[in-house]
Structures are given as C-alpha cells and as structure tokens.
Scaffold this active site. Structure first.
Site, PDB file in Angstrom:
ATOM      1  N   GLY A  15       0.818  -1.202   0.000  1.00 57.32           N
ATOM      2  CA  GLY A  15       0.000   0.000   0.000  1.00 57.32           C
ATOM      3  C   GLY A  15       0.852   1.253   0.000  1.00 57.32           C
ATOM      4  O   GLY A  15       2.084   1.210   0.084  1.00 57.32           O
ATOM      5  N   ASP A  16       0.198   2.401  -0.118  1.00 51.07           N
ATOM      6  CA  ASP A  16       0.854   3.710  -0.126  1.00 51.07           C
ATOM      7  C   ASP A  16       1.805   3.860  -1.313  1.00 51.07           C
ATOM      8  O   ASP A  16       2.748   4.641  -1.258  1.00 51.07           O
ATOM      9  CB  ASP A  16       1.627   3.962   1.182  1.00 51.07           C
ATOM     10  CG  ASP A  16       0.777   3.747   2.415  1.00 51.07           C
ATOM     11  OD1 ASP A  16      -0.311   4.336   2.479  1.00 51.07           O
ATOM     12  OD2 ASP A  16       1.187   2.978   3.303  1.00 51.07           O
ATOM     13  N   GLU A  17       1.530   3.138  -2.405  1.00 49.33           N
ATOM     14  CA  GLU A  17       2.425   3.164  -3.559  1.00 49.33           C
ATOM     15  C   GLU A  17       2.212   4.382  -4.447  1.00 49.33           C
ATOM     16  O   GLU A  17       3.020   4.646  -5.339  1.00 49.33           O
ATOM     17  CB  GLU A  17       2.240   1.905  -4.420  1.00 49.33           C
ATOM     18  CG  GLU A  17       2.496   0.597  -3.698  1.00 49.33           C
ATOM     19  CD  GLU A  17       1.209  -0.036  -3.185  1.00 49.33           C
ATOM     20  OE1 GLU A  17       1.239  -1.221  -2.836  1.00 49.33           O
ATOM     21  OE2 GLU A  17       0.183   0.671  -3.127  1.00 49.33           O
ATOM     22  N   GLY A  18       1.126   5.111  -4.242  1.00 48.98           N
ATOM     23  CA  GLY A  18       0.814   6.240  -5.112  1.00 48.98           C
ATOM     24  C   GLY A  18      -0.295   5.924  -6.097  1.00 48.98           C
ATOM     25  O   GLY A  18      -0.370   6.514  -7.174  1.00 48.98           O
ATOM     26  N   LYS A  19      -1.183   4.999  -5.710  1.00 48.51           N
ATOM     27  CA  LYS A  19      -2.288   4.606  -6.600  1.00 48.51           C
ATOM     28  C   LYS A  19      -3.173   5.792  -6.950  1.00 48.51           C
ATOM     29  O   LYS A  19      -3.613   5.935  -8.086  1.00 48.51           O
ATOM     30  CB  LYS A  19      -3.134   3.507  -5.930  1.00 48.51           C
ATOM     31  CG  LYS A  19      -2.403   2.210  -5.690  1.00 48.51           C
ATOM     32  CD  LYS A  19      -3.309   1.168  -5.064  1.00 48.51           C
ATOM     33  CE  LYS A  19      -3.741   1.508  -3.644  1.00 48.51           C
ATOM     34  NZ  LYS A  19      -2.629   1.625  -2.690  1.00 48.51           N
ATOM     35  N   GLY A  43      -5.756   6.580   2.556  1.00 46.97           N
ATOM     36  CA  GLY A  43      -5.899   7.857   1.867  1.00 46.97           C
ATOM     37  C   GLY A  43      -5.128   7.896   0.572  1.00 46.97           C
ATOM     38  O   GLY A  43      -4.011   7.391   0.489  1.00 46.97           O
ATOM     39  N   HIS A  44      -5.738   8.474  -0.465  1.00 45.91           N
ATOM     40  CA  HIS A  44      -5.044   8.725  -1.722  1.00 45.91           C
ATOM     41  C   HIS A  44      -4.720  10.213  -1.784  1.00 45.91           C
ATOM     42  O   HIS A  44      -5.619  11.047  -1.707  1.00 45.91           O
ATOM     43  CB  HIS A  44      -5.919   8.318  -2.908  1.00 45.91           C
ATOM     44  CG  HIS A  44      -6.066   6.837  -3.048  1.00 45.91           C
ATOM     45  ND1 HIS A  44      -6.977   6.257  -3.903  1.00 45.91           N
ATOM     46  CD2 HIS A  44      -5.416   5.816  -2.450  1.00 45.91           C
ATOM     47  CE1 HIS A  44      -6.871   4.938  -3.820  1.00 45.91           C
ATOM     48  NE2 HIS A  44      -5.945   4.663  -2.940  1.00 45.91           N
ATOM     49  N   THR A  45      -3.444  10.526  -1.919  1.00 43.26           N
ATOM     50  CA  THR A  45      -3.016  11.917  -1.965  1.00 43.26           C
ATOM     51  C   THR A  45      -2.760  12.322  -3.404  1.00 43.26           C
ATOM     52  O   THR A  45      -1.999  11.671  -4.121  1.00 43.26           O
ATOM     53  CB  THR A  45      -1.743  12.131  -1.129  1.00 43.26           C
ATOM     54  OG1 THR A  45      -1.994  11.711   0.214  1.00 43.26           O
ATOM     55  CG2 THR A  45      -1.330  13.590  -1.129  1.00 43.26           C
ATOM     56  N   THR A 132      -5.833   0.915  11.884  1.00 44.62           N
ATOM     57  CA  THR A 132      -6.010   2.356  12.057  1.00 44.62           C
ATOM     58  C   THR A 132      -7.080   2.684  13.089  1.00 44.62           C
ATOM     59  O   THR A 132      -7.267   3.841  13.439  1.00 44.62           O
ATOM     60  CB  THR A 132      -6.416   3.020  10.727  1.00 44.62           C
ATOM     61  OG1 THR A 132      -7.645   2.430  10.276  1.00 44.62           O
ATOM     62  CG2 THR A 132      -5.333   2.821   9.670  1.00 44.62           C
ATOM     63  N   ARG A 146     -22.881 -12.349   8.054  1.00 46.69           N
ATOM     64  CA  ARG A 146     -24.252 -12.165   7.551  1.00 46.69           C
ATOM     65  C   ARG A 146     -25.152 -11.446   8.553  1.00 46.69           C
ATOM     66  O   ARG A 146     -26.331 -11.749   8.696  1.00 46.69           O
ATOM     67  CB  ARG A 146     -24.865 -13.523   7.155  1.00 46.69           C
ATOM     68  CG  ARG A 146     -24.136 -14.179   5.997  1.00 46.69           C
ATOM     69  CD  ARG A 146     -24.574 -15.599   5.788  1.00 46.69           C
ATOM     70  NE  ARG A 146     -24.159 -16.444   6.902  1.00 46.69           N
ATOM     71  CZ  ARG A 146     -24.335 -17.765   6.954  1.00 46.69           C
ATOM     72  NH1 ARG A 146     -24.934 -18.385   5.950  1.00 46.69           N
ATOM     73  NH2 ARG A 146     -23.933 -18.461   7.988  1.00 46.69           N
ATOM     74  N   GLN A 226      -5.971  -0.558  -0.680  1.00 47.85           N
ATOM     75  CA  GLN A 226      -4.726  -1.043  -0.089  1.00 47.85           C
ATOM     76  C   GLN A 226      -3.939  -1.892  -1.081  1.00 47.85           C
ATOM     77  O   GLN A 226      -4.462  -2.284  -2.122  1.00 47.85           O
ATOM     78  CB  GLN A 226      -5.004  -1.870   1.177  1.00 47.85           C
ATOM     79  CG  GLN A 226      -5.354  -1.047   2.392  1.00 47.85           C
ATOM     80  CD  GLN A 226      -6.849  -0.892   2.592  1.00 47.85           C
ATOM     81  OE1 GLN A 226      -7.647  -1.546   1.939  1.00 47.85           O
ATOM     82  NE2 GLN A 226      -7.230  -0.016   3.491  1.00 47.85           N
TER      83      GLN A 226
END
Length: 427
Positions: A15-19, A43-45, A132, A146, A226
């Site tokens: 994760g946090d790769e810059g998607k 979060g996506h920055t 988190t 369910r 993620q």
C-alpha cells in the site's frame, strides 16, 4: 490507457504506492472510476496545480470534471466521513453534484465498529495488528457473518432502525467484555437514519452502470484502497486488511464478471514501505531508513503514522505480479532515490541457509527471511524535470530496466514527483 478498456489499478506492495496519483492521471481519459474495496482507513493523496487533496473514500477521478465516481459493493462505507469529505471537496470548488454513485449492496460502517476495533487492538498489547482503529475489520466481520447493515437497507426506515439497534446491542456485549464503553443503540440508529436523506439518492447498481458504460465503448478504471500484500488471502496474514485488495477482488467488489477486465496496472514505489506491524524483509534500519522516510515524505495520508522504509523487494513485486496478473507497472517516487550513491534491490531471500526466490506463505518463514541484495549504482542527479524516459540519467534507466527484468513486468509509467506533469508515459 487504451480506448474501450476496463483497467484495474492495484498496489503491488504493502500500500501507499501512489495509486491515487496514477488513477488521477488516468482518470483524465476515463468515464467511470470505481472503488472496489476498503473504507476510510486509507488515503489517496493527489496534487493538482500545487493544491493537495487527500481522498479517503471518494475515488480519485472526482478531480476530473465529468468523470463518474462509484463506490462498489466491496466497500465498507463510513457515511458520516464520506459526506464530510464530499462537502470539503465542494467547498474547495470541486463539482460533485450528480457525479457519485454508491452501491446499495455496500455495507455500512457504524459507530460501534470503531469502538470494537480500538478496544480489540488495545487488548492485543505487543501483538497489535497495526489497525487504524477506524472500524474496517469489525465491519467486514459483520458482513461475512451475515449480520451487517447494507446501504439499501435504509430504504425501509423502520427495518433499518431495528437492524442497527440489534447490531449495536450485539456489539455492546463484546465491548463490555473488553472493558470498553458500550454504544447507545438508539443514538447509533438515529445517526444512521439521519443519513437517509442524503444517502438514498446516491444509491445505484454499480455493476449495471459499469456494464452499460462498457457497452457504450466508454472507459472504466477500478481502484483499490490497499496494496496486494495486505490482501486478506494473499497478504502477510494476519498483518493484513479485511478484504481482497488484489485485482481478482475488483470484479467482485463492483459487480462485474472478470472477463470485463482486460488490463491490470500494478503501482509500486521505486523502493518499499509499509505502515504498522508485520514483516518487511528489506527494511532499512537507522539513519539511512530515516533519511529515506524524510526524502519520500513517508507519513500516512490519513493517520500521519511514519511508514517503515526499505529497498525495492523484487520477491514481493514478482509475487504481486502473479496474484494480480499484472499487465504493466507504474513505478512511483523514482526521484526520492536521486541522492543515493548506491541502491539495493532484493532478488531473493535467505532463510535458515536456504535460498527462497518465491514469496513464502508462512509468516514464521518470512520473519526469518534475510534479503539477498543486488547493488546498483545511483545517478546522483535530479530526475524531477524528466518528461520522457530518455530524459532520465543512464543509471536511472538501467535501474528501471533491472526492475522490469526482476519482476517480469514492463514499466508503463514512471513518476518523478507529485505533479500530474511528472508522470512519464513509457512507449
């Protein structure tokens, strides 16, 4: 991004790769961007003209006028946070009206989910997962058991109130046992029902929308929250998230068949990071690791937590390529390595005297893994002004070629900064 293509954009590390940044650029050519899993814990920055946008649940395509943004059934929706995010975008001049749809099959993340998450994590002591605390795990737990509450349930107010009260009372039994403060069932139900007036008009069948768009020869992007190594099945279990983050989860998470997807773009950093607990074989200790964190600004977009930093792990990305069926790579943050004399890449692991070239399924084995490195020369000059592959220093191009060779996946995009113009298209 080719015309008439349904593309999955997936993180191929932890994760946090810059998607978000990659999706933002590709969204300029897309008609629909749909989130297929996760919640408000990632979060996506994205930077637009020097302005920073941190998007937790709303797809990155929202920053392109005219792009339809969908949240699929695989998402667990934190509705209060979602509307806070939506209102924040509107206040900054982003056109949001009529551009967002939410699957009626998406499960709601409720107040007691967060209480349970935090109480359970606190009780684990040294064995913490690194959650988190935003309720993601308990929300997915209710879904699989369910007993969850879905967005479509709000169409019947009385039924929804009864479901929420019952669910809250059930959660309170666990909260009391954990020594935590129980939630008020009536207050939780009242909060949920107060969302109906804004939420119900947004509900849609995401699979139906996407299928119709593809039949019209429109272009669709599917994005996860993620990375692949946090997938509940294929990640470093139990230090994972609670959903399927890999590309196979994209079809399930928005309601389309897998044959509708014809490309999978894997996003990776030019090095490796992860947040929270769990193994990170190439982690760099001491001052060098801290320097890489500083240069890369490696702090969580949502939590602010410092990320652990390490060298590029080709074992991880080869595995990520296999479980996602990657068509191409987007390699981000190449510029962060500009000042290093030498750069290491893990090509295999050594475990108890044996060489492992494939990613192990055992956490115990992975915890004993020691990376076998190949050292490449650095380029010691800025790459931030490069706009074509030929603009990059020869040593940087050699490094990228070696990553392609080791992972078996061609690079389609190279990022050398936070700006949209700093993403280089290869070929």
């Amino acid at each position: 991004m080719n015309q008439n293509r349904c593309t999955v954009v997936v993180g191929a590390q932890w994760g946090d790769e810059g998607k978000g940044k990659i999706v933002d650029v590709l969204a300029a050519e897309a008609d629909i961007v749909a989130r297929y899993q996760g919640g408000a814990n990632a979060g996506h920055t994205v930077y637009v003209g020097g302005d920073q946008f941190i998007l937790r649940q709303i797809p990155s395509g929202i920053l392109h006028p005219g792009t339809r943004c969908l949240l699929g059934n695989g998402v667990v929706l934190d509705a209060p946070q979602f509307f806070e995010e939506l209102d924040g975008l509107a206040a900054r001049g982003v056109a949001v009206e009529g551009r967002i749809g939410i699957s009626g099959r998406a499960h709601l993340l409720l107040a007691y989910h967060k209480r349970l998450d935090q109480a359970r994590e606190a009780g684990l002591g040294a064995g913490k997962i690194g959650t988190t605390g935003r309720g993601i795990g308990p929300a997915y737990e209710d879904k699989i058991a369910r007993r969850g509450v879905r967005a479509a349930d709000l169409r019947d107010a009385a039924r929804a109130a009864a479901l929420v009260r019952e669910a809250t009372e059930r959660a309170n039994r666990d909260l009391i046992e954990l020594g935590a403060e129980p939630a008020d069932p009536d207050a939780v139900a009242e909060e949920v029902l107060s969302l109906r007036v804004r939420l119900l008009p947004l509900l849609t069948d995401t699979g139906l929308e996407i299928e119709a768009a593809l039949k019209r020869k429109q272009r669709v992007l599917l994005e996860g929250a993620q990375g692949a190594l946090l997938d509940v099945d294929h990640g470093t279990y139990p230090f994972v998230t609670s959903s399927n983050t890999t590309a196979g989860g994209a079809a399930v998470g928005v309601g389309i068949g897998p044959t509708a997807i014809d490309a999978v773009l894997g996003v990776v950093k030019a090095y490796t990071t992860r947040v929270g607990s769990g193994p990170l074989p190439t982690e760099i200790p001491g001052e060098m690791g801290a320097e890489l964190r500083r240069l890369g600004g490696e702090f969580g977009a949502v939590t602010g937590r410092p990320r652990r930093c390490g060298w590029f792990d080709a074992v991880v990305v080869r595995y990520g390529a296999r479980v996602n069926g990657l068509s191409g790579l987007a390699i981000t943050k190449l510029d962060v390595l500009d000042s290093f004399d030498e750069i290491k890449v893990a090509v295999a692991y050594e475990v108890d005297g044996e060489v492992h070239r494939e990613f192990p399924d055992s956490l115990a084995v992975l915890e004993r893994a020691r990376p076998i490195y190949e050292t490449l020369p650095g380029w010691r000059q800025s790459t931030s002004d490069a706009r074509t592959p030929e603009d990059l220093p020869p040593a940087a191009r050699a490094y990228l070629r070696r990553l392609e060779e080791l992972t078996g996946v061609p690079a389609w995009y190279i990022s050398v900064g936070t700006g949209r113009e700093q993403i280089i298209r290869v070929g």
